[in-house]
Design an enzyme around this catalytic site. Sequence first.
Site, mmCIF file in Angstrom:
data_model
loop_
_atom_site.group_PDB
_atom_site.id
_atom_site.type_symbol
_atom_site.label_atom_id
_atom_site.label_comp_id
_atom_site.label_asym_id
_atom_site.label_seq_id
_atom_site.Cartn_x
_atom_site.Cartn_y
_atom_site.Cartn_z
ATOM 1 N N TRP A 102 35.355 39.856 -36.868
ATOM 2 C CA TRP A 102 35.772 40.339 -35.549
ATOM 3 C C TRP A 102 35.213 39.463 -34.437
ATOM 4 C CZ3 TRP A 102 39.982 42.746 -35.760
ATOM 5 C CH2 TRP A 102 40.245 43.714 -36.727
ATOM 6 N N ASP A 172 30.976 44.572 -28.475
ATOM 7 C CA ASP A 172 32.055 45.245 -29.210
ATOM 8 C C ASP A 172 31.412 46.293 -30.114
ATOM 9 O OD1 ASP A 172 34.071 46.074 -30.869
ATOM 10 O OD2 ASP A 172 34.656 44.076 -31.557
ATOM 11 N N LYS A 196 37.634 54.523 -35.083
ATOM 12 C CA LYS A 196 36.546 54.566 -36.057
ATOM 13 C C LYS A 196 35.605 55.745 -35.801
ATOM 14 C CE LYS A 196 37.584 49.951 -36.975
ATOM 15 N NZ LYS A 196 37.823 48.716 -36.261
HETATM 16 C C1 LIG Z 1 38.346 47.563 -35.972
HETATM 17 C C2 LIG Z 1 37.624 46.617 -35.121
HETATM 18 C C3 LIG Z 1 38.284 45.824 -34.170
HETATM 19 C C4 LIG Z 1 39.781 45.850 -33.990
HETATM 20 O O1 LIG Z 1 40.167 47.034 -33.413
HETATM 21 P P1 LIG Z 1 41.685 47.306 -32.995
HETATM 22 O O2 LIG Z 1 41.536 48.553 -32.203
HETATM 23 O O3 LIG Z 1 42.460 47.469 -34.259
HETATM 24 O O4 LIG Z 1 42.160 46.153 -32.206
HETATM 25 C C5 LIG Z 1 37.524 44.987 -33.384
HETATM 26 N N1 LIG Z 1 36.188 44.919 -33.512
HETATM 27 C C6 LIG Z 1 35.530 45.649 -34.424
HETATM 28 C C7 LIG Z 1 34.036 45.535 -34.537
HETATM 29 C C8 LIG Z 1 36.215 46.530 -35.255
HETATM 30 O O5 LIG Z 1 35.567 47.261 -36.155
#
Ligand SMILES: *Cc1c(COP(=O)(O)O)cnc(C)c1O
Length: 366
Positions: A102, A172, A196
């Site tokens: 990511w 993030d 999540k």
């Molecule tokens: C799942 C995830 C993403 C991507 O998320 P989307 O909402 O599908 O764009 C980005 N960063 C991390 C750390 C993730 O776990």
Amino acid sequence: MERVVNFSAGPSALPLEVLERAQSELINTRTSGMSIMEMSHRSKIFEGILQEAKTRLRSLMNIPDSYQILFLQGGASLQFSMIPLNLLQKDHQAAYIMTGSWSKKAYDEAKKVGQATIVASSEDDKFRSVPDLSSLKLPENTAYLHITGNNTIEGTRISSLPNIGDIPIINDLSSSILSEEIDVSSYGVIYAGAQKNLGPSGVTIVIIREDLIGHAPKSTPTMLNYETHSKADSLYNTPPTFGIYMINLVLEWIESLGGVKEMEKRNRHKAGLLYDAIDQSNLFKSPVNKADRSLMNIPFTTGNDELDKAFVKFAADRELLELKGHRSVGGMRASIYNAMPVQGVQRLVDAMNEFEKTHAVSTIKD
Ligand SMILES: *Cc1c(COP(=O)(O)O)cnc(C)c1O
């Protein structure tokens, strides 16, 4: 059919209490005679829900008044672009800590917007650890430092921040928001896709320090400018109303259990159960450096593809689902977000012990 134990990395399990509440209100939300999905986003009821969600998040995360909370769309992935579009001025560069898939994607998007540099990386270690950031030095003209607080795929987390003075840290936190107490004021921006740890997919939460809003170039598309959403209080266009409603219920659920402090306690206990089982096993092992282990996403493997597959099947027969590891990593991965009850983790540990008794005869751990 009974509810299964769902270890999906995302979209992932939601608290049963929240789903039941949503079910009970689905066709008649707050005595409006209609579903939240059928209601104007300008209605009193929806605006009330949006404000409730914000107030709850602010209080649960102790978000200072100098930060705004935005409910956006496009997933965490769109933030990979919005961050440099809004914060990376000409003649400056963006600094990225590379800790997995990511962060790599985030960095690739920044490069499309301007100058971006990798200032620390654990790629040489196949992302099984995170880099030591204690003596991190950044170039003079650094606009911001981007980190991925929890690496969903690799199962690592960043647990201490570098001291970089006034340069804002962008985090993030898609896969660990609200899982443990954090100091929001250490960051310039925190963002997270909801699917999540917060609710259903379709909503992205952005917590941004006010002074970082309003610096996007004039050419920035309206929808990609934080200022647009800040000025309109996340109602510039139609927001994902059902998702925001669900997030509000999830936040209410966290409150009812004692807040983030209690979540963290539970999460440490759950992760401890699983890591102990892995460390004591002669069959299963963790690929991740101990000090950097995630509390949310726990990869493990037998070191043998066939045995890994057999275990995933063995677990599925016991209604323990979605344990197959990410395609880039292999093995198994258990995602144990806030909504995963401790009993779910215990059932996984029991299945691992049972599997080991019947399959470990000739396997020696290296
Ligand atoms: C799942 C995830 C993403 C991507 O998320 P989307 O909402 O599908 O764009 C980005 N960063 C991390 C750390 C993730 O776990």
